[in-house]
Design an enzyme around this catalytic site. Structure first.
Site, short mmCIF file in Angstrom:
data_model
loop_
_atom_site.label_atom_id
_atom_site.label_comp_id
_atom_site.label_asym_id
_atom_site.label_seq_id
_atom_site.Cartn_x
_atom_site.Cartn_y
_atom_site.Cartn_z
N HIS A 1 0.68 -0.79 0.01
CA HIS A 1 0.07 0.01 0.12
C HIS A 1 0.63 0.91 0.30
O HIS A 1 1.50 1.36 -0.83
CB HIS A 1 -0.62 0.11 0.80
CG HIS A 1 -2.03 1.02 0.75
ND1 HIS A 1 -1.80 1.82 -0.03
CD2 HIS A 1 -3.02 1.48 2.12
CE1 HIS A 1 -3.34 2.82 0.12
NE2 HIS A 1 -4.10 1.99 1.44
N ILE B 1 7.72 -5.61 -8.15
CA ILE B 1 8.25 -4.24 -8.34
C ILE B 1 7.60 -3.35 -7.39
O ILE B 1 6.40 -3.05 -8.06
CB ILE B 1 8.37 -4.70 -9.72
CG1 ILE B 1 9.35 -5.88 -10.31
CG2 ILE B 1 9.46 -2.86 -10.10
CD1 ILE B 1 10.86 -6.14 -9.94
N PHE C 1 3.73 -0.61 -9.32
CA PHE C 1 3.28 -0.96 -10.14
C PHE C 1 2.33 -2.01 -10.00
O PHE C 1 2.45 -2.37 -8.84
CB PHE C 1 4.32 -1.65 -11.03
CG PHE C 1 5.05 -1.10 -12.43
CD1 PHE C 1 7.15 -0.73 -11.56
CD2 PHE C 1 5.33 -0.60 -12.50
CE1 PHE C 1 7.42 -0.09 -11.93
CE2 PHE C 1 6.10 0.44 -13.40
CZ PHE C 1 7.35 0.48 -13.52
N HIS D 1 -2.14 -2.30 -9.64
CA HIS D 1 -3.30 -1.47 -8.92
C HIS D 1 -4.18 -2.07 -8.75
O HIS D 1 -4.51 -2.81 -9.99
CB HIS D 1 -3.35 0.01 -9.06
CG HIS D 1 -4.09 0.85 -8.04
ND1 HIS D 1 -5.40 0.63 -8.49
CD2 HIS D 1 -3.47 0.98 -7.25
CE1 HIS D 1 -5.65 1.78 -6.95
NE2 HIS D 1 -4.55 2.07 -6.60
N ASP E 1 2.38 5.74 -6.73
CA ASP E 1 4.25 6.09 -5.81
C ASP E 1 4.98 5.96 -6.39
O ASP E 1 5.98 6.74 -6.41
CB ASP E 1 4.04 4.97 -4.87
CG ASP E 1 2.71 4.76 -3.90
OD1 ASP E 1 1.99 3.95 -3.54
OD2 ASP E 1 1.93 6.08 -3.09
N ARG F 1 -3.38 12.67 3.05
CA ARG F 1 -4.82 11.80 3.13
C ARG F 1 -5.28 11.61 3.96
O ARG F 1 -6.63 11.54 4.09
CB ARG F 1 -4.45 9.90 2.76
CG ARG F 1 -5.54 9.18 2.43
CD ARG F 1 -6.03 9.74 1.33
NE ARG F 1 -5.32 9.37 -0.07
CZ ARG F 1 -5.21 7.67 -0.72
NH1 ARG F 1 -5.45 6.72 0.14
NH2 ARG F 1 -4.07 8.69 -1.69
C1 SDX Z 1 -1.40 2.29 -2.87
O1 SDX Z 1 -6.24 1.27 -3.45
C2 SDX Z 1 -5.30 2.73 -3.38
O2 SDX Z 1 -5.91 3.31 -3.99
C3 SDX Z 1 -4.32 2.91 -2.96
C4 SDX Z 1 -3.05 3.54 -3.86
C5 SDX Z 1 -3.95 4.64 -2.48
O3 SDX Z 1 -3.91 6.18 -2.87
O4 SDX Z 1 -4.69 4.98 -1.53
O5 SDX Z 1 -4.18 3.55 -4.54
C6 SDX Z 1 -1.72 3.73 -2.98
O6 SDX Z 1 -1.13 1.73 -2.38
C7 SDX Z 1 -0.44 2.00 -4.73
C8 SDX Z 1 -0.37 0.71 -4.72
C9 SDX Z 1 1.07 1.14 -4.05
N1 SDX Z 1 1.89 -0.80 -4.10
C10 SDX Z 1 2.78 -1.27 -4.80
O7 SDX Z 1 3.17 -0.30 -5.95
C11 SDX Z 1 3.32 -2.35 -4.41
C12 SDX Z 1 3.36 -3.49 -5.65
N2 SDX Z 1 2.42 -3.10 -6.03
C13 SDX Z 1 1.33 -4.76 -6.35
O8 SDX Z 1 1.62 -5.39 -4.94
C14 SDX Z 1 0.13 -5.08 -6.32
O9 SDX Z 1 -0.09 -4.47 -7.64
C15 SDX Z 1 -1.34 -4.37 -5.35
C16 SDX Z 1 -1.01 -5.17 -4.03
C17 SDX Z 1 -0.97 -2.77 -5.66
C18 SDX Z 1 -2.47 -4.77 -6.32
O10 SDX Z 1 -2.55 -6.39 -6.24
P1 SDX Z 1 -3.96 -7.62 -6.04
O11 SDX Z 1 -4.56 -6.44 -7.11
O12 SDX Z 1 -3.88 -8.19 -4.95
O13 SDX Z 1 -3.10 -8.06 -7.55
P2 SDX Z 1 -2.66 -9.75 -7.26
O14 SDX Z 1 -1.30 -9.55 -6.10
O15 SDX Z 1 -3.40 -10.65 -7.50
O16 SDX Z 1 -1.82 -9.35 -8.69
C19 SDX Z 1 -1.84 -9.54 -10.05
C20 SDX Z 1 -0.80 -10.56 -10.52
C21 SDX Z 1 -0.15 -11.56 -9.72
O17 SDX Z 1 0.59 -12.18 -10.51
P3 SDX Z 1 0.42 -14.15 -10.12
O18 SDX Z 1 0.66 -14.24 -9.30
O19 SDX Z 1 -1.27 -14.08 -10.94
O20 SDX Z 1 1.02 -14.53 -11.37
O21 SDX Z 1 0.00 -9.70 -11.13
C22 SDX Z 1 1.26 -9.80 -10.01
C23 SDX Z 1 0.80 -10.51 -9.06
O22 SDX Z 1 1.77 -11.32 -9.09
N3 SDX Z 1 1.36 -8.32 -10.22
C24 SDX Z 1 2.94 -8.10 -10.14
C25 SDX Z 1 3.05 -6.51 -8.83
N4 SDX Z 1 1.71 -6.46 -8.81
C26 SDX Z 1 0.96 -7.19 -9.45
N5 SDX Z 1 4.13 -8.38 -10.15
C27 SDX Z 1 5.06 -8.14 -9.84
N6 SDX Z 1 5.71 -6.99 -9.44
C28 SDX Z 1 4.26 -6.51 -9.20
N7 SDX Z 1 3.79 -4.34 -8.46
#
Ligand code: SDX
Length: 376
Positions: free
Chosen positions: A221, A255, A258, A260, A312, A337
Site C-alpha cells: 500500500h 516490483i 507497479f 493496482h 507511488d 490523505r
Molecule cells: C497504493 O487502493 C488504492 O487506491 C491504493 C493507493 C491509494 O491512493 O490509496 O492507490 C496507493 O497503495 C498504490 C499501490 C502501491 N503498491 C505497490 O506499488 C506495491 C506493488 N504492487 C502490488 O503488490 C500489487 O499490484 C497491488 C497490491 C497494488 C495490487 O495487487 P492485487 O490487485 O492484489 O493483484 P495481485 O496481487 O492479485 O496480482 C495479480 C498478478 C499476480 O501475478 P500472478 O501471481 O497471478 O502470476 O500480477 C502480479 C502478481 O504477481 N503483480 C505483480 C505486481 N503487482 C501485481 N508482479 C510484480 N510486481 C508487481 N508490482
C-alpha cells in the site's frame, strides 16, 4: 445467508459515499463531482482539502478562513514530542506517526464528540498537526530539533520547508502541492476502509486514523513509494535498470510502484500527473538520467508484466528531487490523505452501519470434548 466469498473483498461494494469514486471506464478520479487531475492542476491542496471535507470548493473568503484556522491551530504539545523522543531511534517513521496521532487524541477536547461541528474542528487540528508531526518525527529520530514554523509560507511550502529546512522555490512548492493533491483522496483503499471499519463501531476519529496509519505502512500500500526510490537507487543508472528488474522478476519479486487493484492494465492517472511534474524537475535540476531510469522501468514492466505505474512510482523521484529524505515519503502520503480520511470517518459516523462480515469456515467440525485425565 448468502455464501459468496470475495478474497480481499475484491470488487465488493463496501459502502455508499459522496466523497470520491474511481471511474476507471472514463479514467476519472471523481472527488465530490470534480476530476482530481483537473483539480490538482488548477487548485491548491488546501482548496481541494476544503472540497473533500466540506463538500464544496471554497470561495476566496472561505479559503482565507480555512487557511487561517489551520495556521492558528495549536502547535503539537511538547509532552507529545517528549513521547516521540522516548521511542527507540530504530523506530520506523510511520510508527512515530501512529504513536503521535494516538497520543494527540487525549489532548483533543472534542475527542468523543461525533457531531459534524466537533468533527470539523478535529479535522482542522489534524490538518495542522500532520505536517508538524511528520517533520518533528524525522527531526527527533535524527536527534535534531524540528525546523521552526514559517507562517508566512503557504500550507504546502511550509510543509516542504519543515521537511528539508530550505525555503522552496515557487516551482518546487507548486510541484509538492500537486503531489499532496494527488495523494489527498482515492475512494476505498485499504487504509480508508480500515478507518471506516473502526469508525463504524462509533470509535473516535483519532483511533480511526491510527488504524489507517498502520495499514498505509505496508509495502503493498503506501509503503511502496519509499521502496520505489530505494529500488531505483539500487539500480544505479538507466543502463542497469532493465537487467536489474528482469532479475527481480525472475526471482518472482514484486516490483514496487507497479500494479493496482483498481487500475488493472491501465496507468493510474495520478502517476501521469507526477511523471509530468518529474519531467519539469529533472530539467531544472539537471537530472535527466533519473527520468530516463524511471522511463525504462516503466517500459520494462509494461513489456514483461503488462503492469502500469501507480502514483507511488512517479511520486517517489519527485520527492527525491525536492530533497526530501526517503523515509519521509510514506508519512507525507498519510499527511496528504488526512483530509480524505477525516471526510470518510465523518460520513461513516453520519450514516453508520457496523461493519461485521461473515466467514466461510474451512476448519474442522464435530470434535467432542473428552474428559481430561489431569486434575482440573
Ligand atoms: C497504493 O487502493 C488504492 O487506491 C491504493 C493507493 C491509494 O491512493 O490509496 O492507490 C496507493 O497503495 C498504490 C499501490 C502501491 N503498491 C505497490 O506499488 C506495491 C506493488 N504492487 C502490488 O503488490 C500489487 O499490484 C497491488 C497490491 C497494488 C495490487 O495487487 P492485487 O490487485 O492484489 O493483484 P495481485 O496481487 O492479485 O496480482 C495479480 C498478478 C499476480 O501475478 P500472478 O501471481 O497471478 O502470476 O500480477 C502480479 C502478481 O504477481 N503483480 C505483480 C505486481 N503487482 C501485481 N508482479 C510484480 N510486481 C508487481 N508490482
Amino acid at each position: 445467508m448468502e455464501d459468496v466469498y470475495h478474497p480481499g473483498l475484491e470488487n465488493v461494494i463496501a459502502c455508499e459515499t459522496q466523497v470520491s469514486y474511481l471511474d476507471t471506464d472514463h479514467e476519472e478520479i471523481v472527488i465530490r463531482g470534480y476530476d482530481l487531475i483537473a483539480l490538482a492542476k488548477q487548485k491548491s491542496y488546501l482548496e481541494i482539502a476544503h472540497l473533500v471535507v466540506y463538500g464544496q470548493l471554497p470561495n476566496p473568503p472561505e479559503l482565507e478562513v480555512f487557511a487561517k484556522q489551520i495556521q492558528q491551530a495549536k502547535e503539537i504539545p511538547t509532552a507529545i514530542l517528549d513521547i516521540l523522543r522516548a521511542l527507540p531511534k530504530t523506530t520506523h517513521l510511520m510508527d512515530y506517526l501512529r504513536t503521535g496521532i494516538s497520543a494527540l487524541a487525549g489532548s483533543d477536547p472534542d475527542l468523543d464528540d461525533r457531531s459534524k461541528e466537533a468533527s470539523l474542528r478535529k479535522t482542522i487540528r489534524l490538518l495542522a498537526y500532520m505536517p508538524q508531526l511528520v517533520a518533528a518525527s524525522h527531526a527527533i529520530k535524527e536527534g535534531q530539533e524540528p525546523f521552526p514554523s514559517r507562517p508566512e509560507l503557504s500550507y504546502s511550502a511550509q510543509f516542504l520547508y519543515r521537511l528539508t529546512g530550505a525555503v522552496p522555490t515557487h516551482q518546487e512548492a507548486l510541484i509538492f502541492d500537486q503531489a499532496l493533491s494527488a495523494y489527498i483522496e482515492h475512494e476505498m483503499p485499504n487504509s480508508t476502509f480500515t478507518a471506516r471499519v473502526i469508525a463504524s463501531t462509533l470509535s473516535d476519529l483519532y483511533g480511526s486514523l491510527t488504524g489507517a496509519v498502520a495499514s498505509l505502512k505496508g509495502t503493498l500500500h503506501g509503503g511502496a513509494n519509499e521502496a520505489v526510490m530505494l529500488m531505483m537507487l539500487e539500480a544505479q543508472q538507466a543502463d542497469y535498470v532493465e537487467s536489474y528488474l528482469l532479475e527481480k522478476l525472475a526471482n518472482k519479486e514484486r516490483i514496487m510502484g507497479f500494479g493496482h487493484r483498481v487500475y488493472m492494465n491501465k496507468m493510474d492517472p495520478r502517476a501521469l500527473l507526477m511523471k509530468e511534474a518529474l519531467a519539469q524537475l529533472v530539467t531544472v535540476k539537471g537530472q535527466e538520467e533519473l527520468y530516463a531510469r524511471f522511463e525504462i522501468g516503466e517500459k520494462v514492466m509494461l513489456r514483461e508484466k503488462n503492469l502500469h505505474p501507480n502514483l507511488d512510482y512517479y511520486a517517489a523521484p519527485v520527492f527525491y528531487l525536492l530533497g526530501i529524505p526517503i523515509e519521509l515519503y510514506t508519512p507525507i502520503f498519510f499527511a496528504a490523505r488526512t483530509a480524505g480520511l477525516c471526510a470518510h470517518v465523518m460520513e461513516q459516523h453520519e450514516h453508520n452501519r457496523l461493519f461485521r462480515p461473515r466467514v466461510r469456515y474451512t476448519g474442522t467440525r464435530g470434535l467432542q470434548v473428552t474428559q481430561v485425565n489431569e486434575e482440573r
